[in-house]
Design an enzyme around this catalytic site. Structure first.
Site, mmCIF file in Angstrom:
data_model
loop_
_atom_site.group_PDB
_atom_site.id
_atom_site.type_symbol
_atom_site.label_atom_id
_atom_site.label_comp_id
_atom_site.label_asym_id
_atom_site.label_seq_id
_atom_site.Cartn_x
_atom_site.Cartn_y
_atom_site.Cartn_z
ATOM 1 N N ASP A 1 -62.588 33.889 -25.682
ATOM 2 C CA ASP A 1 -61.838 34.381 -26.745
ATOM 3 C C ASP A 1 -61.156 32.986 -28.258
ATOM 4 O OD1 ASP A 1 -61.130 37.223 -28.235
ATOM 5 O OD2 ASP A 1 -58.960 36.443 -27.756
ATOM 6 N N GLU B 1 -66.697 32.467 -28.236
ATOM 7 C CA GLU B 1 -66.511 33.676 -29.521
ATOM 8 C C GLU B 1 -65.860 32.400 -30.739
ATOM 9 O OE1 GLU B 1 -63.855 37.092 -31.716
ATOM 10 O OE2 GLU B 1 -62.656 35.293 -30.263
#
Length: 554
Positions: A216, A280
């Site tokens: 993330d 990401e």
């Protein structure tokens, strides 16, 4: 099934170290996937119970959104304990049961890793708040003195992705950085304890058998020295978040992040079975995004440009050409994504209603025919639209409170069976659901679509079977000659290409009609699969508007 007493020996589904090069990965938003106990919240045992559905759908791996202990201010992306399961999702024994069953069924498990920030309920942050300015405990985060006469102004002009200032003041007068919600304080990745902690967290989950990590905010963590002002903000008429992926910000995509991933790669490589990580990451150019991927860093990075492509030949072709070219430079496959838990579902982005669904079905066949790895978001195989009319009082996205924007509409629990909400989300007789589902979703449920050859679910099942079996679509080993892709000119408004595999094998032609009128195609072989019914005419086939077809050419 009892949990393993030695989770470090949890087997991987196969020994193929390059499985991730062509995998179909299904994103499970755990809270909204399946509820095993009737409390209205999806959980790990709910995932375990539905694993046969995912196996039969034809995916290779599951990516689980955070299930760690958390106050759930940001749906679990505010982690209080990275080595434990939040009670709303179960416990570590439930995780062990779930991953063992997934591996038994041949499915791999990718888990979310959230390294840019912790929860404000994390023990480290509690220690930092209790300590004095300049203390060692505060050095794990980014505490700074404020500007102004009495330090009453934030240290710089940085903005939160969720809106407002990225700084919050604590009672002793200092400020701490949070690029997201104030409940998500950013870590100081220049601190050796932070780096050592996350290396240990990686090993903890690898020892439990996870096959990979979705990182993330992989472009975060490292901030520019001196924390300089950006120079513009909402006060000047432009939110900084609008430049994400378009310009370099002093708090994103700094060169120092690559040192972190170079330290992680040997850890991943030390485990058998092809353990992997996908970033990401947002970067201002495809070239900078490609830097996250390579034999000494991460295995993949999400290609969000594909998700942002508009419904035109030029837009899709530019995105595909750019992604494939950059992937070739780093020797890794690209990834294709149409929806995820942070973006409006693509049925709605493409026009909603019948138009949006037609285009979503066509886009799926386009995506599945491209070389590389595919990431699906739960419910897209059902053709679910965005829920746009959720009452304000049930929305839980922290950005909604700060900007009025909400991601809750793509997080509504899945419909499994029945005619009334929550459509079998929980055990028989359960009526609870943490977000309400529309009363119109009965025909979209798994049960309603199963066995209907015209349904979106059966289209996905057929496409994934063909993708796995067809020699022009199956991936070659990394050291072998890959299948080739060649663009075709089939007329204005038609996006088309051919995939060819080993010599002597059938080729596959994918054509997508984005022209606004039906088109006649001939000479490309026999239809293998189409997103809408074809009509035979004049020795060829008529492809409807907003439809895609796969031809097999021998």
């Amino acid at each position: 099934m009892p949990p393993s007493t030695d989770s470090s020996t949890a087997p991987a589904p196969t020994t193929d170290d390059t499985w991730w090069r062509s995998a179909v990965v299904y994103q499970v938003y755990v809270r909204s996937f399946a509820d095993s106990n009737g409390d209205g919240t999806g959980d790990l045992l709910g995932v375990r119970d539905r694993l046969p559905y995912l196996r039969d759908l034809g995916v290779d791996a599951l990516w689980l959104t955070p299930f760690y202990r958390s106050p759930m201010v940001d749906g679990g992306y505010d982690v209080a304990d990275y080595r434990d399961v939040d009670p709303m999702f179960g416990d570590l024994a439930d995780f062990d049961v779930m991953i063992a069953e997934a591996h038994r069924l041949g499915l791999r498990i990718i888990v979310d890793l959230v390294p840019n920030h912790t929860s404000d309920a994390h023990a480290w942050f509690a220690e930092a708040l209790a300590a004095a300015p300049g203390s060692a405990a505060r050095e794990r985060y980014l505490f700074r003195d404020g500007r102004g006469t009495d330090g009453e102004l934030p240290p710089n002009d940085w903005e939160s992705i969720f809106g407002g200032s990225a700084w919050t003041r604590v009672p002793d007068g200092q400020w701490y950085l949070h690029l997201f919600d104030p409940a998500q304080p950013d870590l100081n990745w220049q601190h050796p304890e932070v780096r050592a902690e996350f290396e240990d967290i990686l090993r903890f989950w690898l020892d439990r058998g996870v096959d990979g990590f979705r990182v993330d905010v992989a472009h975060g963590m490292v901030k520019q020295d001196g924390l300089p002002d950006v120079g513009y903000s909402s006060a000047t008429g432009q939110r900084q978040v609008e430049l994400l992926g378009k310009a370099r910000l002093p708090y994103f995509d700094q060169d120092g992040v690559h040192e972190i991933y170079r330290s992680w790669r040997p850890i991943l490589d030390s485990y058998p079975g092809g353990r992997m990580a996908v970033a990401e990451a947002w970067a201002e150019t495809p070239q900078r995004l490609a830097r996250y991927v390579g034999p000494d860093e991460l295995h993949q990075a999400f290609n969000f440009d594909f998700m942002d492509a508009v419904w035109s030949v030029d837009s899709f072709r530019k995105v595909v050409d750019t992604a494939l070219a950059e992937a070739a430079v780093v020797g890794a496959p690209t990834t294709w994504v149409l929806s995820n838990h942070d973006r409006q579902r693509h049925v709605t982005r493409y026009g909603d209603g019948e138009v949006g669904l037609r285009r979503a079905r066509a886009a799926a066949l386009l995506m599945f025919a491209l070389p590389g790895c595919v990431y699906l978001y739960q419910g897209e195989e059902l053709g679910l639209p965005e829920v746009l009319d959720l009452p304000a009082e049930v929305r839980q996205d922290p950005s909604f409170r700060r900007t009025g924007e909400s991601r809750d509409g793509c997080r509504v629990p899945l419909p499994w069976h029945g005619d009334t909400p929550p459509y079998g989300f929980g055990p028989d007789g359960s009526t609870r659901s943490w977000l309400p589902a529309p009363t119109t979703w009965g025909p979209l449920s798994v049960a309603a679509q199963t066995g209907d050859p015209a349904s979106t679910l059966e289209l996905y099942r057929a496409a994934l079977r063909a993708r796995r079996a067809h020699p022009a679509l199956t991936a070659a080993p990394a050291d072998a000659e890959p299948a080739t892709m060649t663009w075709l000119d089939l007329g204005p408004g038609v996006l088309a290409f051919a995939r060819t595999g080993p010599a002597g094998a059938a080729a596959l032609v994918c054509a997508v009609n984005l022209s606004g009128a039906e088109v006649h195609l001939s000479g490309h072989g026999e239809p293998l699969l189409a997103s809408a019914p074809l009509t035979a005419r004049d020795g060829g086939y008529v492809l409807p508007v907003d439809a895609a077809v796969w031809f097999e050419r021998r």
